[in-house]
Design a protein around this motif. Structure first.
Motif, PDB file in Angstrom:
ATOM      1  N   ARG C  36      46.581  34.687  38.386  1.00  0.00           N
ATOM      2  CA  ARG C  36      47.224  33.857  39.193  1.00  0.00           C
ATOM      3  C   ARG C  36      48.228  33.250  38.631  1.00  0.00           C
ATOM      4  O   ARG C  36      48.374  33.330  37.024  1.00  0.00           O
ATOM      5  CB  ARG C  36      46.159  32.867  39.821  1.00  0.00           C
ATOM      6  N   PRO C  37      49.407  32.493  39.000  1.00  0.00           N
ATOM      7  CA  PRO C  37      50.356  32.034  38.426  1.00  0.00           C
ATOM      8  C   PRO C  37      49.824  30.969  37.564  1.00  0.00           C
ATOM      9  O   PRO C  37      48.792  30.368  37.537  1.00  0.00           O
ATOM     10  CB  PRO C  37      51.059  31.432  39.473  1.00  0.00           C
ATOM     11  N   ARG C  55      62.033  26.983  29.545  1.00  0.00           N
ATOM     12  CA  ARG C  55      62.370  28.023  30.742  1.00  0.00           C
ATOM     13  C   ARG C  55      62.527  29.388  30.155  1.00  0.00           C
ATOM     14  O   ARG C  55      62.215  30.484  30.649  1.00  0.00           O
ATOM     15  CB  ARG C  55      63.498  27.274  31.421  1.00  0.00           C
ATOM     16  N   ILE C  56      63.295  29.472  29.132  1.00  0.00           N
ATOM     17  CA  ILE C  56      63.428  30.736  28.506  1.00  0.00           C
ATOM     18  C   ILE C  56      61.878  31.376  28.068  1.00  0.00           C
ATOM     19  O   ILE C  56      61.985  32.671  28.280  1.00  0.00           O
ATOM     20  CB  ILE C  56      64.246  30.699  27.068  1.00  0.00           C
ATOM     21  N   LEU C  60      60.347  35.015  29.955  1.00  0.00           N
ATOM     22  CA  LEU C  60      59.791  36.277  29.224  1.00  0.00           C
ATOM     23  C   LEU C  60      58.448  36.412  29.185  1.00  0.00           C
ATOM     24  O   LEU C  60      57.828  37.535  29.310  1.00  0.00           O
ATOM     25  CB  LEU C  60      60.450  36.109  27.613  1.00  0.00           C
ATOM     26  N   GLU C  62      56.553  35.405  31.623  1.00  0.00           N
ATOM     27  CA  GLU C  62      56.438  36.047  32.857  1.00  0.00           C
ATOM     28  C   GLU C  62      56.350  37.508  33.114  1.00  0.00           C
ATOM     29  O   GLU C  62      55.501  38.183  33.832  1.00  0.00           O
ATOM     30  CB  GLU C  62      57.151  35.402  33.846  1.00  0.00           C
ATOM     31  N   ARG C  63      57.384  38.101  32.487  1.00  0.00           N
ATOM     32  CA  ARG C  63      57.672  39.418  32.515  1.00  0.00           C
ATOM     33  C   ARG C  63      56.491  40.172  31.676  1.00  0.00           C
ATOM     34  O   ARG C  63      56.034  41.274  31.932  1.00  0.00           O
ATOM     35  CB  ARG C  63      59.037  39.880  31.602  1.00  0.00           C
ATOM     36  N   PRO C  68      53.750  35.051  37.600  1.00  0.00           N
ATOM     37  CA  PRO C  68      54.761  33.964  37.593  1.00  0.00           C
ATOM     38  C   PRO C  68      54.488  32.706  36.430  1.00  0.00           C
ATOM     39  O   PRO C  68      53.098  32.572  36.665  1.00  0.00           O
ATOM     40  CB  PRO C  68      54.732  33.426  39.173  1.00  0.00           C
ATOM     41  N   ASN C  70      55.379  29.159  36.038  1.00  0.00           N
ATOM     42  CA  ASN C  70      56.102  28.012  36.696  1.00  0.00           C
ATOM     43  C   ASN C  70      56.333  26.967  35.594  1.00  0.00           C
ATOM     44  O   ASN C  70      55.372  26.176  35.103  1.00  0.00           O
ATOM     45  CB  ASN C  70      55.521  27.584  37.806  1.00  0.00           C
TER      46      ASN C  70
END
Lengths: 156, 499, 329
Positions: C36-37, C55-56, C60, C62-63, C68, C70
């Motif tokens: 899950r996220p 955030r960067i 990456l 996340e990929r 996800p 967040n």
């Protein structure tokens, strides 16, 4: 609930005094000539002046005889209940949502409020559920607000 | 000119245009919801923009900011719940217009002058960025202190009611802004030992509480839905707007000049521009007594100012890498990641990219006109929803918005407390807007005051030692002293026949 | 009547649809993590350097993880609020955080009891040194000139770059202390961050600014301010002509505004292993290094063990420097 200006002004002045007292306990840091107490102290003095002038002016034109004038809603039990429901439901949401989850709590809050305003119960429940679901999708999904998932959606 | 041609080539690409359209819809949506800010919308887009080409990435950010700031006016006008602090300045006027059936005109004026303000800002940005950036570099803490003090005086001009009560409301807002870690000493202040208050009280939950929650409480207290807003269609929105523009063209000019001038200063920005513009407008108006009762003049001036400030906030950002407000701070990050390092060299090395950035401002504002109109048309449908259903739904959105500011239940508690405070204040004739102004400006006033005191080592003369500081100080003192002088004069005049 | 009922039917149908749409739930527990996220907490606001770095990394991550990630900002209290939230999160691998140098400072200042030991370090990813800046028309050509000015004591210099007790204040104190100068000899003018401090420097409000090179490069490129010295073990990529502190003065004191991914203490071993491997891969990827370095920050990778050692050393070093300026109550 309208409070007599002559009373309210002095209450504000008293509050200003409290701020000055609270600020005086703040320490001045090493190596700085002015501490965190300076600005709040100035604000406290401002509140005292403001409150006192309100209090004095209030006494001068005292059209109002009573200390507190209650608004009309306080005399109707049903409207009283509706007004009190607002803080109660917000507090209930803040308390329950982390464990129960956004969807259920919000549906409950909306149903209670709409029902209190005299809408039929089934209609309100359906509208409440749709609204809560829409918010869950838009805010939780699209805008990535981490709404508490709770018991209903542990994986969302 | 080659660079300009190349810039057009970069901007007029299908992917850029699609991105701008989507960004405008997103910005309108986020801005229209109280509690969701333009800053938040831009932050959400950062991970997306990393993987985009520089021009669409910048275009998306520019569009979202411009549309979100305008959309903040929509709930303000229709429900008396300002979507952003920038719209709080003229919410009372806009809502009063809505109640007399002029919702579409109020919003139309706000849209058109927002777009116009955005375009003026873009022209100034394009024509004079390096020159005006010099002006921004003249501001040290002394100048900011006087500017913020001038902003505070707006509180007194804001309210139609008792001046003492307006000042009391302002002081309350200032006091709330002192909660948390003191900016100067880094010490905890008025936190009562809690970790949550260490972070201070964010003004967005306060804004939602004071305006939205207190409105819901009022609706609950009312015997019937006596706050119903009539939804009268006025036909062609733009015809009405043009007439307003002809009547108040001075406000348009002044609002834009103020917006551009204040927007350039890093640390000031659109919110402060809107408040100062409103106060200046009232000061200069022939009908100051009509402000706050649904008068369009103040809306024209403030709406022009807050959108023209958006573009000029980019001037220090692009020329010196100093962010003009919280959204341009994010934008600097985006620019670096795109290899577009802000600074004078970017104007020399990549002029076509700089021009392309400027063009996106024009594009964003032009796109906003039709999409904003559509947003107004669909938002006015809200007025047909029965208030007994609408009010609870608004409360639901407010709870989520207050939560989303710091993703913590504490925001909901703050909203509730200030909802009750706001309700009681209004019952007792205390205007709410000065409190919001106090919260918005409080940190800045205190910080610049303390920094200046530390720099001056207590020598008060240092506050007026620099030329711009002296000018602003003179202005502030004149404005403060004016009501006293006026009262004195009228007293003297009143005494003369007797004595 | 019939219309009313039909409308109700539509509403119920919609409600059911929404409920089903939201209900794509996974199971709890760490088996098969992540299903899950994941939340990445950041203790500073959207728009700051920490936020951008986080955030960067999240993009990456996340990929790589296929779930996800967040970014959630929990700001306030100079980082206390956000870091406390990371340390107090459920150690199930679904809440991580971007932990930064303030962790090694705020407990010394008495703001919290939280130290670096409350976290499970996963990977140090970024770090930026401080540099000392003066206005271009300032009379000082090198850091030595500034030190001479301090020794002369004719006029007390004023410096800025962060709040009172902020990272650049402590850095300046550490530098002065390592050079056997009194850290109180320079008045610290607190500003909310490097950007307003640099603007104040350019406007003639203060004499010196200590800040990260990334934030000052716009003004340096514009010829308004000059870097005198970089407080690091090697010269900075942006300005190869500017000496390091050791080259200019012989003091080898240095400090980084470091940052990396960590979770609450007690993360399950399998989650830690997966995250270490994934983050290590990201940190060494060209894409990550380029995105970080373009911002002017350094991509500095240390594995979990190295990160823990680094945090401990940084904690001790900042503690000494803060005691020297009287920031430790």
């Amino acid at each position: 609930m309208r409070i007599y200006d002559g009373l309210l002004g002095w209450l504000i002045a008293l509050g200003g005094g409290g701020v000055i007292l609270g600020a005086s306990s703040l320490p001045t840091p090493a190596g700085q000539p002015y501490g965190p107490a300076l600005f709040p102290t100035l604000l406290g003095v401002g509140l005292v002046v403001c409150g006192a002038s309100l209090g004095l002016a209030g006494r001068r034109h005292s059209l109002q005889r009573r200390w507190v004038n209650l608004a009309s809603w306080t005399r109707s039990p049903s409207r009283q209940r509706r007004v009190i429901l607002v803080p109660v439901t917000i507090a209930a949401y803040a308390a329950l949502a982390p464990t129960v989850g956004f969807l259920l709590t919000m549906t409950g809050v909306l149903t209670v409020l709409m029902t209190a305003l005299g809408r039929p119960r089934l209609e309100t429940f359906v509208i409440a559920l749709v609204t809560a679901g829409t918010i869950q999708v838009l805010f939780g999904g699209l805008l990535r607000v981490p709404l508490p998932p709770g018991v209903l959606l542990p994986g969302f | 000119m080659d660079a300009l041609g190349a810039a057009f080539g970069l901007v007029l690409q299908p992917d850029v245009l699609v991105a701008v359209g989507l960004a405008a819809v997103f910005g309108l949506f986020v801005g229209a919801i109280p509690g969701l800010t333009a800053t938040m919308a831009v932050a959400l887009l950062v991970p997306v923009t990393i993987f985009m080409e520089p021009v669409p990435a910048v275009a998306v950010v520019v569009t979202v900011v411009a549309t979100a700031i305008f959309a903040g006016d929509i709930p303000g006008a229709l429900l008396r719940i300002p979507g952003t602090p920038a719209s709080a300045a003229y919410t009372d006027d806009a809502f009063a217009m809505s109640r007399s059936g002029e919702a579409e005109l109020a919003l139309g004026v706000s849209l058109v002058y927002s777009v116009l303000g955005g375009l003026v800002g873009a022209v100034v940005l394009t024509a004079a960025a390096p020159l005006l950036a010099e002006f921004a570099l003249q501001f040290s803490s002394f100048e900011y202190f006087w500017l913020a003090s001038l902003g505070l005086t707006c509180a007194v001009f804001m309210s139609a009611q008792s001046r003492v009560k307006a000042i009391g409301s302002l002081l309350l807002g200032l006091l709330v802004s002192t909660v948390g870690l003191d900016v100067v000493s880094g010490q905890a202040r008025f936190t009562f030992g809690t970790t949550e208050l260490l972070g201070g009280v964010h003004f967005i939950p306060v804004l939602i509480g004071m305006f939205a929650v207190s409105e819901v409480i009022r609706h609950m207290a009312a015997s019937t839905s006596d706050l119903r807003v009539p939804a009268r269609r006025i036909g062609n929105i733009f015809a009405g707007v043009a007439a307003v523009g002809r009547r108040h063209w001075r406000s348009v000019v002044r609002g834009n000049a103020l917006g551009v001038g204040i927007g350039i200063l890093p640390g000031a920005g659109g919110d402060i521009a809107a408040w100062i513009a409103y106060a200046v407008s009232k000061r200069c108006s022939r009908q100051p007594e009509r402000y706050g009762t649904g008068h369009v003049e103040g809306i024209v001036e403030s709406a022009s100012a807050n959108n023209s400030a958006l573009a000029s906030a980019w001037i220090p950002t692009l020329v010196f890498g100093i962010p003009g407000d919280s959204t341009t701070a994010i934008i600097i990050g985006v620019l670096y990641m795109q290899g577009l390092n802000p600074g004078p060299t970017v104007f020399l090395e990549r002029p076509e990219l700089v021009y392309a950035v400027f063009l996106t401002f024009f594009l964003a504002n032009l796109v906003m006109l039709p999409l904003g109109l559509a947003a107004i048309k669909s938002a006015t449908l809200l007025l047909r929803v029965p208030r007994d259903l609408l009010m609870p739904i608004i409360l639901g959105c407010c709870i989520v918005g207050a939560f989303a500011i710091n993703n913590a239940a504490f925001g909901i508690v703050v909203m509730l407390v200030f909802g009750l405070v706001g309700f009681l204040m209004e019952e007792n004739g205390f205007p709410l807007t000065p409190a919001i102004l106090g919260m918005v400006l409080g940190r800045m006033v205190e910080e610049q005051f303390m920094i200046s005191m530390i720099k001056a080592e207590g020598n008060v003369l240092a506050f007026v030692d620099r030329p711009i500081a002296a000018l602003l100080a003179a202005l502030a003192v004149t404005v403060w002293a004016w009501p006293a002088v006026k009262t004195l004069r009228s007293r003297v005049a009143g005494l003369r026949p007797v004595g | 009547m019939g219309g009313m009922r039909r409308r109700l039917g539509v509403m119920i149908g919609l409600a059911a649809l929404v409920a089903v749409g939201c209900g794509g739930a996974g199971e709890l527990g760490t088996a098969g993590w992540p299903n899950r996220p994941i939340t990445m907490l950041v203790a500073f606001g959207a728009g700051g350097g920490t936020d951008a770095n986080a955030r960067i990394v999240s993009g990456l991550l996340e990929r790589e993880l296929g779930q996800p990630v967040n970014v959630v900002n929990r700001t306030g209290g100079g980082g206390v609020v956000g870091h406390t939230a990371i340390a107090n999160a459920e150690p199930d691998g679904y809440t991580l955080g971007y932990v930064v140098a303030e962790v090694a400072m705020m407990h010394w200042a008495g703001l919290t009891d939280l130290t670096f030991e409350a976290f499970t370090p996963l990977a140090m990813l970024t770090g930026t040194p401080g540099a000392v800046f003066v206005r271009s028309d300032a009379p000082w050509e090198s850091i030595d000139d500034v030190l001479d000015e301090i020794d002369r004591g004719a006029e007390i210099l004023q410096a800025s770059g962060s709040g009172q007790g902020g990272i650049w204040h402590v850095t300046l104190a550490g530098v002065l202390r390592s050079l056997a100068r009194d850290p109180g000899a320079v008045t610290w003018v607190p500003h909310q961050g490097a950007a307003p401090a640099l603007a104040d420097l350019a406007a003639g409000g203060v004499d010196l600014v200590v800040s990260a090179p990334a934030e000052a490069r716009g003004l340096v490129d514009a010829g308004r301010i000059r870097p005198l010295v970089v407080i690091d073990t090697e010269r900075h990529r942006l300005w190869p002509d500017v000496p390091t502190l050791a080259e200019a003065t012989g003091s080898d004191w240095n400090a980084l505004a470091w940052g990396g991914v960590a979770g609450p203490a007690g993360l399950p071993a399998d989650v830690v292993a997966t995250l270490q491997a994934t983050l290590g891969g990201i940190a060494r990827s060209e894409e990550f290094i380029e995105l970080i370095e373009r911002r002017g920050t350094g991509a500095i990778y240390r594995d979990a063990g190295g990160f823990r050692e680094y945090m401990a050393a940084s904690d001790a070093s900042f503690g000494q420097a803060m005691a020297a300026v009287g920031l430790v109550p």
